[in-house]
Design a protein around this motif. Structure first.
Motif, PDB file in Angstrom:
ATOM      1  N   THR A  99      -4.084  -7.510   0.463  1.00  0.00           N
ATOM      2  CA  THR A  99      -4.344  -6.319  -0.336  1.00  0.00           C
ATOM      3  C   THR A  99      -4.073  -6.591  -1.806  1.00  0.00           C
ATOM      4  OG1 THR A  99      -3.684  -4.929   1.531  1.00  0.00           O
ATOM      5  CG2 THR A  99      -3.717  -3.891  -0.633  1.00  0.00           C
ATOM      6  N   ARG A 101      -4.597  -4.717  -5.989  1.00  0.00           N
ATOM      7  CA  ARG A 101      -4.851  -3.493  -6.739  1.00  0.00           C
ATOM      8  C   ARG A 101      -5.268  -3.840  -8.166  1.00  0.00           C
ATOM      9  NH1 ARG A 101      -0.994  -2.828  -2.979  1.00  0.00           N
ATOM     10  NH2 ARG A 101      -0.747  -0.776  -1.962  1.00  0.00           N
ATOM     11  N   LEU A 129      -8.314  -0.228  -4.837  1.00  0.00           N
ATOM     12  CA  LEU A 129      -7.364  -0.838  -3.908  1.00  0.00           C
ATOM     13  C   LEU A 129      -8.189  -1.541  -2.836  1.00  0.00           C
ATOM     14  CD1 LEU A 129      -4.196   0.956  -2.469  1.00  0.00           C
ATOM     15  CD2 LEU A 129      -5.476  -0.746  -1.175  1.00  0.00           C
ATOM     16  N   SER A 132      -7.295  -3.229   2.255  1.00  0.00           N
ATOM     17  CA  SER A 132      -6.509  -2.418   3.180  1.00  0.00           C
ATOM     18  C   SER A 132      -7.363  -1.270   3.687  1.00  0.00           C
ATOM     19  CB  SER A 132      -5.260  -1.860   2.493  1.00  0.00           C
ATOM     20  OG  SER A 132      -4.613  -0.902   3.316  1.00  0.00           O
ATOM     21  N   SER A 134      -5.654   1.359   5.485  1.00  0.00           N
ATOM     22  CA  SER A 134      -4.634   2.267   6.005  1.00  0.00           C
ATOM     23  C   SER A 134      -4.723   3.643   5.371  1.00  0.00           C
ATOM     24  CB  SER A 134      -3.231   1.690   5.773  1.00  0.00           C
ATOM     25  OG  SER A 134      -2.820   1.883   4.436  1.00  0.00           O
ATOM     26  N   ASP A 137      -2.534   3.910   2.185  1.00  0.00           N
ATOM     27  CA  ASP A 137      -3.133   3.382   0.959  1.00  0.00           C
ATOM     28  C   ASP A 137      -4.237   4.292   0.430  1.00  0.00           C
ATOM     29  OD1 ASP A 137      -1.439   1.220   0.759  1.00  0.00           O
ATOM     30  OD2 ASP A 137      -2.748  -0.126   1.886  1.00  0.00           O
ATOM     31  N   GLU A 140      -2.392   6.892  -1.363  1.00  0.00           N
ATOM     32  CA  GLU A 140      -1.841   6.345  -2.608  1.00  0.00           C
ATOM     33  C   GLU A 140      -2.875   6.380  -3.721  1.00  0.00           C
ATOM     34  OE1 GLU A 140      -1.553   1.965  -4.249  1.00  0.00           O
ATOM     35  OE2 GLU A 140      -0.026   2.232  -2.683  1.00  0.00           O
TER      36      GLU A 140
END
Length: 341
Positions: A99, A101, A129, A132, A134, A137, A140
């Motif tokens: 992952t 960013r 991002l 990932s 998830s 995330d 986020e």
């Protein structure tokens, strides 16, 4: 000598010192916010080979991209119309495992205005991002978008969350032509149930599917309203129930960090570029019908690596300019001046 007053092309404009100063102050605040979340600032080139710039095969992104010939190599170049595809290239070139960013704050250039009020040279601020899938995330990234937007305004913010993947799954089942899909998408965005049912009546598809697509414009507002039609959607694709549950989990997480933001569900929100294929979201500022920020999940490449990102046009946010200090012109010099409260 007389001074020539040049006229800029339609949709292309200057930013003069009064606004440019405010914009620079906000840029510093936003970049610091990105860094706090762990997002690294990148500055991709404004121009690059069009095959890498358009590697996600997005038709509307292709139409918005200026193209020209490289005098050095004879290859086709493109002026970026969006930075997300460049972030995907950066990820695959420099860090294609795990992952990561990234964030950006820079100009893009577009061939057309999507409406008469918009600039063809937006100043795009956003974050991506990548690597990932998830729920944590996803939440986020949306939290970061809301924190970023709050740097530009203190007004109430509204968040609409949808899922363009559900629409695409229905279209895949219907096996319609591209132009037919575009028209249905347009009618769904307008939330016109009568118009879409009228259009569907002439299409040679299953009557149950017609009813399902015809009810799609009703799927906005509370989660109760969404779930009312969910069973009908699940009939055509069992994964749609998982899609809806994922949206619910994401909104629950976001609401804990931003309890001042009103969150609604809207499956008719099909904004952005057509490379998005999963959760999508839009943020609105009170008394403004135009989305201040849009985002969504997408596939970075054919290897199954996905990303989620958002972007906002800072030119649109200039109208929310407030500052304790501003720059004013005094006898040909620009100086800082404290504003009265």
């Amino acid at each position: 000598m007389p001074i020539t007053k040049w006229i800029l092309p339609e949709g292309i404009e200057d930013i003069l010192p009064e606004q440019a100063y405010w914009l620079e102050m906000k840029r510093r605040e936003v970049v610091d916010t990105f860094l706090f979340y762990g997002y690294g600032l990148v500055i991709p080139p404004l121009i690059e080979y069009s095959d890498s710039l358009l590697n996600n095969i997005s038709e509307d992104l292709n139409l918005q991209t200026f193209k020209l010939t490289d005098q050095e190599t004879g290859k086709q170049l493109g002026l970026r119309a969006d930075i997300t595809s460049q972030i995907s290239r950066i990820y695959s070139t420099y860090n294609n495992e795990g992952t990561n960013r990234y964030c950006y704050f820079d100009h893009v250039v577009r061939t057309k205005n999507r409406d008469s009020k918009k600039s063809r040279t937006p100043i795009q601020v956003g974050a991506e991002l990548i690597g990932s899938n998830s729920v944590i995330d996803d939440a986020e990234l949306i939290n970061l978008m809301l924190d970023t937007l709050k740097k530009f305004t203190s007004k109430k913010i509204f968040l609409d969350i949808g899922h363009v993947g559900i629409f695409k799954k229905l279209m895949s089942f219907a096996k319609l032509e591209i132009e037919q899909e575009k028209q249905i998408k347009k009618l769904i965005r307008s939330k016109s149930t009568s118009e879409i049912k009228k259009y569907l009546s002439d299409l040679g598809i299953d009557s149950t599917l017609k009813e399902c697509i015809g009810n799609f414009p009703k799927m906005h507002g509370s989660i109760k309203n969404i779930l009312k039609h969910a069973e009908q959607l699940n009939f055509f694709n069992n994964n749609i129930e998982d899609d809806i549950n994922r949206i619910i989990r994401i909104s629950d997480i976001v609401s804990k960090s931003h309890n001042d933001v009103e969150i609604k569900y809207d499956f008719c929100e099909l904004n952005g570029f057509d490379y998005e294929n999963n959760i999508i979201f839009s943020a609105y500022i009170e008394n403004d019908s135009e989305a201040a920020s849009i985002g969504g999940r997408y596939d970075c490449d054919k290897e199954g690596i996905s990303g989620i990102g958002f972007s906002m046009d800072v030119r649109h946010l200039l109208k929310y300019q407030t500052n304790k200090t501003k720059v004013v012109n005094q006898s040909g010099k620009w100086v800082l001046e404290v504003c009265d409260e």
